[in-house]
Design an enzyme around this catalytic site. Structure first.
Site, PDB file in Angstrom:
ATOM      1  N   HIS A  61      17.238  56.944  57.179  1.00 32.26           N
ATOM      2  CA  HIS A  61      18.323  56.027  57.531  1.00 32.26           C
ATOM      3  C   HIS A  61      19.584  56.879  57.601  1.00 32.26           C
ATOM      4  CE1 HIS A  61      15.536  53.524  55.091  1.00 32.26           C
ATOM      5  NE2 HIS A  61      15.871  52.553  55.896  1.00 32.26           N
ATOM      6  N   ASP A  64      20.852  57.750  54.228  1.00 34.39           N
ATOM      7  CA  ASP A  64      20.052  58.631  53.364  1.00 34.39           C
ATOM      8  C   ASP A  64      20.622  60.045  53.436  1.00 34.39           C
ATOM      9  OD1 ASP A  64      18.358  56.487  52.970  1.00 34.39           O
ATOM     10  OD2 ASP A  64      16.869  57.168  54.438  1.00 34.39           O
ATOM     11  N   MET A  95      11.476  60.187  63.471  1.00 34.04           N
ATOM     12  CA  MET A  95      11.999  58.813  63.542  1.00 34.04           C
ATOM     13  C   MET A  95      13.294  58.706  62.748  1.00 34.04           C
ATOM     14  SD  MET A  95      12.154  55.989  61.278  1.00 34.04           S
ATOM     15  CE  MET A  95      10.840  55.183  60.391  1.00 34.04           C
ATOM     16  N   GLU A 188      10.255  46.468  63.202  1.00 31.27           N
ATOM     17  CA  GLU A 188       9.412  46.355  61.998  1.00 31.27           C
ATOM     18  C   GLU A 188       9.597  44.972  61.369  1.00 31.27           C
ATOM     19  OE1 GLU A 188       9.940  49.548  59.205  1.00 31.27           O
ATOM     20  OE2 GLU A 188       9.150  48.367  57.542  1.00 31.27           O
ATOM     21  N   LYS A 190       8.893  41.923  58.562  1.00 30.07           N
ATOM     22  CA  LYS A 190       8.611  41.703  57.138  1.00 30.07           C
ATOM     23  C   LYS A 190       8.890  40.223  56.868  1.00 30.07           C
ATOM     24  CE  LYS A 190       9.800  43.536  52.556  1.00 30.07           C
ATOM     25  NZ  LYS A 190      10.623  44.480  51.789  1.00 30.07           N
ATOM     26  N   GLU A 224       3.886  47.505  59.335  1.00 28.56           N
ATOM     27  CA  GLU A 224       3.734  48.076  57.989  1.00 28.56           C
ATOM     28  C   GLU A 224       2.637  47.342  57.237  1.00 28.56           C
ATOM     29  OE1 GLU A 224       7.080  49.229  55.542  1.00 28.56           O
ATOM     30  OE2 GLU A 224       6.157  48.294  53.794  1.00 28.56           O
ATOM     31  N   HIS A 227       3.769  44.756  54.639  1.00 28.95           N
ATOM     32  CA  HIS A 227       4.469  43.579  55.171  1.00 28.95           C
ATOM     33  C   HIS A 227       3.500  42.546  55.744  1.00 28.95           C
ATOM     34  CE1 HIS A 227       8.376  46.159  55.673  1.00 28.95           C
ATOM     35  NE2 HIS A 227       7.902  46.148  54.442  1.00 28.95           N
ATOM     36  N   ASP A 252       3.954  52.191  59.658  1.00 30.21           N
ATOM     37  CA  ASP A 252       4.354  52.415  58.263  1.00 30.21           C
ATOM     38  C   ASP A 252       3.140  52.173  57.373  1.00 30.21           C
ATOM     39  OD1 ASP A 252       6.945  53.078  58.845  1.00 30.21           O
ATOM     40  OD2 ASP A 252       7.863  51.394  57.784  1.00 30.21           O
ATOM     41  N   ASP A 262       7.080  43.308  47.689  1.00 31.80           N
ATOM     42  CA  ASP A 262       6.700  44.481  48.481  1.00 31.80           C
ATOM     43  C   ASP A 262       6.432  45.650  47.545  1.00 31.80           C
ATOM     44  OD1 ASP A 262       6.352  46.208  50.599  1.00 31.80           O
ATOM     45  OD2 ASP A 262       8.481  46.371  51.090  1.00 31.80           O
ATOM     46  N   ASP A 264       4.857  48.722  48.184  1.00 35.18           N
ATOM     47  CA  ASP A 264       5.014  50.093  48.704  1.00 35.18           C
ATOM     48  C   ASP A 264       4.151  51.100  47.950  1.00 35.18           C
ATOM     49  OD1 ASP A 264       6.827  49.442  50.697  1.00 35.18           O
ATOM     50  OD2 ASP A 264       8.576  49.727  49.411  1.00 35.18           O
ATOM     51  N   ASP A 294       5.445  54.884  54.324  1.00 39.08           N
ATOM     52  CA  ASP A 294       6.634  54.194  53.805  1.00 39.08           C
ATOM     53  C   ASP A 294       6.256  53.613  52.446  1.00 39.08           C
ATOM     54  OD1 ASP A 294       9.046  53.069  53.408  1.00 39.08           O
ATOM     55  OD2 ASP A 294       8.816  51.453  54.865  1.00 39.08           O
TER      56      ASP A 294
END
Ligand code: GCO
Ligand code: MN
Ligand code: MN
Length: 394
Positions: A61, A64, A95, A188, A190, A224, A227, A252, A262, A264, A294
């Site tokens: 991102h 980040d 990406m 994406e 969710k 994902e 998700h 993802d 979620d 992950d 992810d």
């Protein structure tokens, strides 16, 4: 010469296109109930860590890497240092994406916010993040509508929200075309978290929405695992629909134990069989994009545990890809599959595309329902064989 050891064949290589987000391996273990448990790693350190574990790519991102309030000078210095780390360690950026959920200004969404100032700022922030992504060499740009949703349904008109989301994507495809960027957008989905309900909650919903955009050819999906599972859906079916539509632009990978928050989780750590079928699909369908994890390490881990996590994601993927090849060579499994695909020629002849002729023939046909229905499909046997193959018994 001794055969290559199995362990060695599970080593990740650049050709496997394994990528991780700065936010995933860099996750310091904060959760809604507790403070961070690991030190915050500088982006350049994360690049180093990813090279050490054998990854090929890092995704990010905007925030980040570059703090939201950084001056242009500061931004350029950070980016230059990051690029140096990428080239020193042979890591690429496949990406990029925008953080449109962290800052308080986005508390009621970004592109679908009720406040025009927020919507305009979200476009500006995304345009700048796209410039950053392009500068770093990204070819895919992900849109995850983290806060594009509601708790109070009365507060937002769902049709207007969709229109606003569409307007934003149209603006941004226009921006990319104008700049000559070759980026592809990947949406994406969710279903919820952090909002009570997030708009366009599944990959299927995204696929329907893409057809309403000004430049649908530039836009695909980034399904994902967690998700779709949060919505109680089959991930491999979502992948298949996306691929069938020519829209599987990115993926993802992680894991998730059913409909709940979620999680992950490390790839394959919860539903190994589900992971197997999705690896098999990705390997067989001709998907050539990155295999992006992810996910993040358990909050119980230190930095060494983060490496174990990252290595585990890639190892499990490669091990399951090997199992998929093994399944192709398993005579008993292939025999059952051949029986399943064998068709009655007379019935097949009835299934030609519609015409007056073929219609007449089909309507005149007689079917022995009882005989047809008496056939056992042998799925119990097949599924057990696959299970035993995964357990290493075949
Ligand atoms: C989540 C999402 C994010 C996005 C990321 C990239 O549930 O938090 O999966 O990790 O993938 O923001 O858009
Ligand atoms: Mn997620
Ligand atoms: Mn994601």
């Amino acid at each position: 010469m001794a055969a290559k050891s199995n362990a060695h064949s599970l080593d990740p290589r650049p050709a496997h296109k394994f990528s991780f987000g700065l936010w995933t391996v860099g996750n310091p273990g904060r959760d809604p109930f507790g403070a961070p448990v690991r030190p915050v790693l500088a982006p350049t350190k994360i690049v180093e860590l990813l090279a050490e574990v054998g990854a090929y790519g890092v995704n990010l991102h905007d925030e980040d890497l570059v703090p939201i309030d950084a001056s242009a000078k500061k931004r350029d210095a950070i980016v230059a240092e990051f690029k140096q780390a990428l080239s020193d360690h042979g890591i690429v950026v496949p990406m990029a994406t925008t953080n449109l959920f962290g800052d308080p200004v986005f508390k009621d969404g970004a592109f679908t916010s009720n406040d025009a100032r927020v919507r305009a700022f979200a476009l500006q922030k995304t345009a700048r993040a796209i410039e950053l992504g392009v500068e770093l060499g990204a070819s895919t740009y992900v849109f995850w509508g983290g806060r594009e949703g509601v708790e109070a349904e009365a507060g937002k008109d769902p049709l207007l929200a969709l229109q606003r989301f569409r307007d934003a994507l149209n603006w941004l495809t226009g921006f990319c075309i104008d700049r000559g960027y070759q980026l592809r957008f990947a949406l994406e989905a969710k279903p919820n978290e952090p909002r009570g309900d997030i708009y366009l909650p599944t990959t299927g919903a995204m696929l329907g929405f893409i057809a309403t955009l000004e430049h649908p050819e530039m836009v695909g999906v980034n399904p994902e695992v967690a998700h779709e599972r949060m919505a109680g859906l089959s991930f491999v079916h979502a992948l298949a629909q996306a691929h069938d539509a020519g829209k599987l632009f990115h993926v993802d990978l992680n894991d998730q134990a059913g409909p709940r928050y979620d999680q992950d989780l490390r790839f394959g750590s919860s539903d190994l069989k589900g992971a197997f079928f999705l690896v098999r699909f990705l390997e067989d369908c001709g998907y050539g994009g990155p295999r992006h994890f992810d996910a993040h390490a358990y909050r119980t881990e230190d930095v060494e545990g983060v490496k174990d996590f990252a290595r585990g994601c890639m190892r499990t993927y490669l091990a399951l890809a090997q199992k998929s090849k093994r399944m192709q060579k398993d005579a008993e499994i292939q025999g059952l599959l051949a029986e399943l695909s064998a068709q009655d020629p007379a019935a097949s002849a009835l299934l030609t595309p519609y015409s007056k002729e073929s219609g007449k023939r089909l309507l005149a046909a007689r079917f022995d329902r009882a005989t047809i229905a008496s056939r056992g499909m042998q799925y119990e046997k097949l599924d057990q064989l696959v299970t035993e193959l995964l357990l290493g018994l075949r």
